[in-house]
Design a protein around this motif. Structure first.
Motif, PDB file in Angstrom:
ATOM      1  N   ARG A 278       1.964   2.284  -3.537  1.00 47.91           N
ATOM      2  CA  ARG A 278       0.520   2.716  -4.248  1.00 47.91           C
ATOM      3  C   ARG A 278       0.463   3.999  -3.813  1.00 47.91           C
ATOM      4  NH1 ARG A 278       0.365  -2.897  -4.266  1.00 47.91           N
ATOM      5  NH2 ARG A 278      -0.575  -3.654  -6.101  1.00 47.91           N
TER       6      ARG A 278
ATOM      7  N   TRP B 235       0.701  -0.981   0.046  1.00 47.33           N
ATOM      8  CA  TRP B 235      -0.006  -0.128  -0.028  1.00 47.33           C
ATOM      9  C   TRP B 235       0.858   1.159  -0.036  1.00 47.33           C
ATOM     10  CZ3 TRP B 235       0.223   3.558   4.029  1.00 47.33           C
ATOM     11  CH2 TRP B 235       0.444   3.237   5.035  1.00 47.33           C
TER      12      TRP B 235
ATOM     13  N   THR C 134      -8.720   0.920   9.504  1.00 46.63           N
ATOM     14  CA  THR C 134      -8.682  -0.131   8.058  1.00 46.63           C
ATOM     15  C   THR C 134      -9.502  -1.395   8.457  1.00 46.63           C
ATOM     16  OG1 THR C 134      -6.713  -1.189   8.375  1.00 46.63           O
ATOM     17  CG2 THR C 134      -6.448   0.964   7.415  1.00 46.63           C
TER      18      THR C 134
ATOM     19  N   ALA D 233      -4.719   0.638  -0.018  1.00 44.00           N
ATOM     20  CA  ALA D 233      -4.130   1.867  -0.483  1.00 44.00           C
ATOM     21  C   ALA D 233      -5.300   2.956  -0.905  1.00 44.00           C
ATOM     22  CB  ALA D 233      -3.270   1.592  -1.612  1.00 44.00           C
TER      23      ALA D 233
ATOM     24  N   TYR E 249      -3.601  -5.105  -1.255  1.00 46.43           N
ATOM     25  CA  TYR E 249      -3.027  -3.939  -0.858  1.00 46.43           C
ATOM     26  C   TYR E 249      -3.577  -2.872  -1.669  1.00 46.43           C
ATOM     27  CZ  TYR E 249       0.735  -6.418   1.749  1.00 46.43           C
ATOM     28  OH  TYR E 249       1.271  -7.023   2.698  1.00 46.43           O
TER      29      TYR E 249
END
Length: 202
Positions: free
Chosen positions: A29, A26, A156, A187, A183
């Motif tokens: 990204r 993440w 998250t 992200a 991921y």
């Protein structure tokens, strides 16, 4: 490029991007997205597999200072940890929740006295319901701590648990760490988070 922004990402295997076949995780990204928005972001990935909050408390100061000291004023630190603290060893968590909170308070307090600081909460652990429940509880605890310290916190666990993308991505991986799609989902949460957008230029 609008500015030379340097950010240390301090954490565990999820910060390191373990299991991502694209080698981006993440962190890679959101760094790429910042560049696409015109922000020259240097990302220092300080993620170490199996690290707990206690491990981070021992190493973070030296590692962050080595990268940010004397590097101008466009700097920040992003923390993300907790999953390894909740791993059971001899039927006890590697780090008890109250000690994780103490470690987090020390890390966040030290960093926030010097730089803008964000915290990204730990993601789900789809392989083990008990472990995952401990992570969910710890995420709530860390969120409360961050609120008290006035540090932005991105939960998250709940949004990634609500859909199937993360669970499927972990199942395609080693059961714990997701593949690239997982991921990417994490992200996307960071990229849509207003404190991250504020930090990285809107």
């Amino acid at each position: 490029m609008s500015r030379d922004l340097r950010i240390c990402f301090v954490g565990d295997s999820f910060v390191a991007g373990a299991g991502d076949e694209t080698a981006l995780g993440w962190v890679g990204r959101v760094t790429a997205s910042a560049w696409h928005r015109g922000v020259g972001l240097t990302a220092y990935n300080l993620g170490v597999r199996r690290d707990t909050s206690a491990d981070l408390r021992r190493r973070a100061e030296a590692e962050v200072l080595a990268r940010l000291l004397g590097a101008g004023d466009a700097q920040a630190v992003v923390f993300s940890f907790g999953a390894n603290d909740c791993t059971l060893e001899d039927e006890m968590p590697r780090v008890p929740p109250e000690v994780t909170e103490e470690n987090a308070a020390a890390l966040l307090g030290w960093a926030a006295a010097r730089w803008p600081v964000l915290m990204v909460g730990p993601p789900p652990l789809a392989h083990d319901a008990g472990h995952d429940a401990r992570v969910a509880a710890l995420s709530d605890r860390l969120g409360g701590l961050c609120a008290a310290l006035d540090v932005p916190f991105l939960a998250t666990h709940a949004p990634l648990s609500a859909g199937n993308a993360w669970r499927s991505a972990a199942a395609r991986g080693d059961g714990v760490h997701p593949d690239a799609a997982g991921y990417a989902a994490l992200a996307a949460l960071v990229e849509a988070w207003q404190p991250w957008r504020d930090l990285t230029g809107g």
